[in-house]
Design an enzyme around this catalytic site. Structure first.
Site, PDB file in Angstrom:
ATOM      1  N   ARG A 136     -72.264  73.683  15.891  1.00  0.00           N
ATOM      2  CA  ARG A 136     -71.449  72.751  16.663  1.00  0.00           C
ATOM      3  C   ARG A 136     -70.439  71.983  15.801  1.00  0.00           C
ATOM      4  NH1 ARG A 136     -72.269  69.447  20.569  1.00  0.00           N
ATOM      5  NH2 ARG A 136     -70.315  68.686  19.751  1.00  0.00           N
ATOM      6  N   ARG A 186     -79.704  69.203  19.501  1.00  0.00           N
ATOM      7  CA  ARG A 186     -79.699  68.612  18.167  1.00  0.00           C
ATOM      8  C   ARG A 186     -81.009  68.606  17.419  1.00  0.00           C
ATOM      9  NH1 ARG A 186     -76.713  63.337  19.847  1.00  0.00           N
ATOM     10  NH2 ARG A 186     -78.025  63.821  21.618  1.00  0.00           N
ATOM     11  N   ASP A 195     -73.317  71.545  30.394  1.00  0.00           N
ATOM     12  CA  ASP A 195     -73.605  70.152  30.690  1.00  0.00           C
ATOM     13  C   ASP A 195     -73.356  69.905  32.165  1.00  0.00           C
ATOM     14  OD1 ASP A 195     -74.229  67.509  29.078  1.00  0.00           O
ATOM     15  OD2 ASP A 195     -72.926  67.009  30.754  1.00  0.00           O
ATOM     16  N   TYR A 226     -72.283  58.984  37.092  1.00  0.00           N
ATOM     17  CA  TYR A 226     -71.352  59.032  35.953  1.00  0.00           C
ATOM     18  C   TYR A 226     -69.933  58.723  36.413  1.00  0.00           C
ATOM     19  CZ  TYR A 226     -75.024  60.696  32.903  1.00  0.00           C
ATOM     20  OH  TYR A 226     -76.176  60.775  32.172  1.00  0.00           O
ATOM     21  N   ARG A 282     -83.466  70.584  27.271  1.00  0.00           N
ATOM     22  CA  ARG A 282     -82.687  70.309  26.060  1.00  0.00           C
ATOM     23  C   ARG A 282     -83.237  71.061  24.832  1.00  0.00           C
ATOM     24  NH1 ARG A 282     -79.568  65.330  26.287  1.00  0.00           N
ATOM     25  NH2 ARG A 282     -78.589  65.539  28.304  1.00  0.00           N
TER      26      ARG A 282
HETATM   27  O1  CP3 Z   1     -81.139  72.950  26.415  1.00  0.00           O
HETATM   28  C1  CP3 Z   1     -80.769  72.527  27.527  1.00  0.00           C
HETATM   29  O2  CP3 Z   1     -81.487  71.838  28.282  1.00  0.00           O
HETATM   30  C2  CP3 Z   1     -79.432  73.024  28.045  1.00  0.00           C
HETATM   31  C3  CP3 Z   1     -78.332  72.238  27.832  1.00  0.00           C
HETATM   32  C4  CP3 Z   1     -78.099  70.919  28.549  1.00  0.00           C
HETATM   33  C5  CP3 Z   1     -77.265  69.932  27.975  1.00  0.00           C
HETATM   34  N1  CP3 Z   1     -77.072  68.958  28.886  1.00  0.00           N
HETATM   35  C6  CP3 Z   1     -76.682  70.014  26.632  1.00  0.00           C
HETATM   36  C7  CP3 Z   1     -76.256  68.775  25.977  1.00  0.00           C
HETATM   37  C8  CP3 Z   1     -78.459  70.471  29.815  1.00  0.00           C
HETATM   38  C9  CP3 Z   1     -79.378  71.121  30.825  1.00  0.00           C
HETATM   39  C10 CP3 Z   1     -77.805  69.230  30.018  1.00  0.00           C
HETATM   40  C11 CP3 Z   1     -77.866  68.478  31.282  1.00  0.00           C
HETATM   41  C12 CP3 Z   1     -77.513  67.061  31.277  1.00  0.00           C
HETATM   42  N2  CP3 Z   1     -76.428  66.463  30.693  1.00  0.00           N
HETATM   43  C13 CP3 Z   1     -78.201  66.086  32.016  1.00  0.00           C
HETATM   44  C14 CP3 Z   1     -79.403  66.339  32.861  1.00  0.00           C
HETATM   45  C15 CP3 Z   1     -80.613  66.445  32.037  1.00  0.00           C
HETATM   46  C16 CP3 Z   1     -81.124  65.130  31.541  1.00  0.00           C
HETATM   47  O3  CP3 Z   1     -81.198  64.992  30.310  1.00  0.00           O
HETATM   48  O4  CP3 Z   1     -81.467  64.295  32.374  1.00  0.00           O
HETATM   49  C17 CP3 Z   1     -77.555  64.859  31.804  1.00  0.00           C
HETATM   50  C18 CP3 Z   1     -77.970  63.506  32.353  1.00  0.00           C
HETATM   51  C19 CP3 Z   1     -76.427  65.109  30.988  1.00  0.00           C
HETATM   52  C20 CP3 Z   1     -75.403  64.146  30.523  1.00  0.00           C
HETATM   53  C21 CP3 Z   1     -75.428  64.079  29.045  1.00  0.00           C
HETATM   54  N3  CP3 Z   1     -74.808  65.011  28.236  1.00  0.00           N
HETATM   55  C22 CP3 Z   1     -76.104  63.159  28.195  1.00  0.00           C
HETATM   56  C23 CP3 Z   1     -76.906  61.957  28.677  1.00  0.00           C
HETATM   57  C24 CP3 Z   1     -75.883  63.569  26.872  1.00  0.00           C
HETATM   58  C25 CP3 Z   1     -76.469  62.992  25.584  1.00  0.00           C
HETATM   59  C26 CP3 Z   1     -75.498  62.188  24.813  1.00  0.00           C
HETATM   60  C27 CP3 Z   1     -76.033  61.949  23.406  1.00  0.00           C
HETATM   61  O5  CP3 Z   1     -75.315  62.326  22.461  1.00  0.00           O
HETATM   62  O6  CP3 Z   1     -77.147  61.425  23.254  1.00  0.00           O
HETATM   63  C28 CP3 Z   1     -75.066  64.725  26.927  1.00  0.00           C
HETATM   64  C29 CP3 Z   1     -74.592  65.526  25.789  1.00  0.00           C
HETATM   65  C30 CP3 Z   1     -75.332  66.787  25.568  1.00  0.00           C
HETATM   66  N4  CP3 Z   1     -75.611  67.703  26.537  1.00  0.00           N
HETATM   67  C31 CP3 Z   1     -75.814  67.259  24.335  1.00  0.00           C
HETATM   68  C32 CP3 Z   1     -76.374  68.510  24.570  1.00  0.00           C
HETATM   69  C33 CP3 Z   1     -76.976  69.449  23.584  1.00  0.00           C
HETATM   70  C34 CP3 Z   1     -75.679  66.541  23.011  1.00  0.00           C
HETATM   71  C35 CP3 Z   1     -74.256  66.589  22.551  1.00  0.00           C
HETATM   72  C36 CP3 Z   1     -74.059  67.095  21.155  1.00  0.00           C
HETATM   73  O7  CP3 Z   1     -74.889  67.852  20.636  1.00  0.00           O
HETATM   74  O8  CP3 Z   1     -73.015  66.778  20.586  1.00  0.00           O
END
Ligand code: CP3
Length: 368
Positions: free
Chosen positions: A64, A55, A100, A175, A51
């Protein structure tokens, strides 16, 4: 458009040996990241952060603004720029594609939204055998945007490797069945026990779509891949081995690119570490619960390790951060190869300056 990223580092020293034999082609094939995944000597321990694109960066929040997460993931310009941001800012040794784990489902036509602060939410969760059989397949020709983004990124990154990724079948199933994030994953497990045949079909389908998603990224030039099975740690070792691991293995087998380094990661997987490598990983990701020397013992020889820094440590004082970084660098020496990373993703309120500091400190401590 900025030129190839050379990092903020001094030029990489070429080390002897058959560095690029058996690795993907391209200027990043001899990078420290790729070498560490193989257990080959490195000029210093490579660092990246799960990640890292997200953010914690003001430039990410600015870019974004006004675009929904899953829309941003399908826009090659935004994907390229957001993926590059942490590479430019921190000088990390790898980029990870901004995307994602639910994206392959979205592209296939499943109605999913990512709610800020919540995570993926499914409009009609899978609850019956008929729901499983109605899950649409992922057509590879819908992934042109992804190939475009990866090709652009690889051009911009130069010698810095791009890590492609996908969600593992089990974590995606949680999910789909829960309908959103969950702590206990009770509905998922109940379905797994009650409907073993439909469970198997569901995970088989998710494995095919994850392999497709990975193959597009690798064919477009990604240097390595990571399979996120973030929630596999809720399973017993026996259930993981019997009902989940074969499907994770099917993702790596289905990718059919044996030369590409493969990382496999989950949270709370201490009891599963002896099994996880069997899915076909070169690198096993470790959360913050098991130190790397103990993890090396549990995974056995033949694997490199990644991870272990608790993301919450980055919110503490500098002395604590430095002490933990030094501990992980030391304990990582027990592994065949070590990729420095967190035990889970960067927390949104992390000071980006601390991330840059960690990159510099790991490089300083491990320069050879
Ligand atoms: O920098 C990186 O690692 C690359 C980008 C990445 C994202 N999601 C961007 C993202 C990666 C590798 C993921 C994978 C992902 N997504 C996983 C596996 C990794 C982990 O954390 O275990 C999972 C479980 C998800 C599902 C998911 N997507 C979650 C739990 C969330 C967070 C929700 C929140 O707002 O707290 C997301 C959204 C997400 N994916 C964001 C980002 C940058 C945040 C959304 C935003 O910025 O609006």
């Amino acid at each position: 458009m900025p030129g190839p990223v050379e990092g903020r580092s001094r030029p990489r020293r070429r080390l002897g040996g058959s560095a690029s034999v058996g690795t993907a082609a391209g200027p990043a094939a001899d990078s420290d990241l790729v070498r560490a995944t193989r257990g080959l000597p490195v000029s210093r321990t490579p660092v990246w952060f799960m990640r890292q694109a997200g953010r914690s960066l003001p430039e990410y929040r600015a870019l974004r603004e006004g675009t929904a997460m899953l829309e941003a993931c399908q826009d090659p310009d935004l994907v390229t720029e957001i993926t590059m941001q942490p590479v430019r800012r921190h000088g990390v040794d790898a980029a990870i594609l901004f995307s994602d784990i639910v994206l392959p489902l979205v592209v296939a036509g499943v109605d999913i939204e990512i709610k800020p602060g919540v995570g993926p939410v499914i409009a009609s969760p899978l609850r019956t055998v008929a729901d499983v059989d109605a899950l649409p397949p992922l057509e590879p020709d819908r992934l042109d945007f992804l190939a475009t983004a990866v090709q652009r990124l690889v051009g911009e990154l130069g010698a810095t490797p791009l890590i492609g990724f996908a969600g593992a079948p089990f974590t995606l199933a949680t999910y789909l069945i829960e309908g959103g994030p969950s702590k206990e994953h009770a509905r998922t497990k109940a379905f797994m026990y009650a409907e073993p045949a439909a469970w198997q079909r569901l995970l088989e389908r998710l494995a095919v779509s994850a392999a497709t998603f990975l193959r597009v990224q690798v064919d477009a030039g990604a240097s390595a891949v990571q399979l996120f099975d973030s929630w596999a740690g809720v399973l017993s070792a026996a259930d993981y081995a019997g009902r989940v691991l074969p499907h994770s293995r099917a993702v790596f087998d289905g990718l059919a690119r044996p030369e590409v380094p493969k990382v496999h990661f989950g949270v709370g997987t201490g009891e599963l570490l002896p099994l996880i490598g069997d899915a076909g990983a070169d690198v096993v990701g470790v959360d913050w619960r098991v130190p790397l020397d103990e993890a090396a013992r549990r995974v056995g020889p033949g694997y490199s390790l990644q991870g272990n820094l608790d993301p919450a440590v980055l919110l503490a004082d500098r002395e604590t951060v430095d002490r933990e970084v030094r501990r992980i660098v030391e304990q990582g020496r027990a592994a065949r190869g070590h990729v420095f990373n967190l035990g889970h993703g960067v927390l949104p309120d992390t000071d980006p300056g601390v991330l840059t500091h960690v990159v510099e400190l790991v490089h300083e401590l491990t320069a050879r």
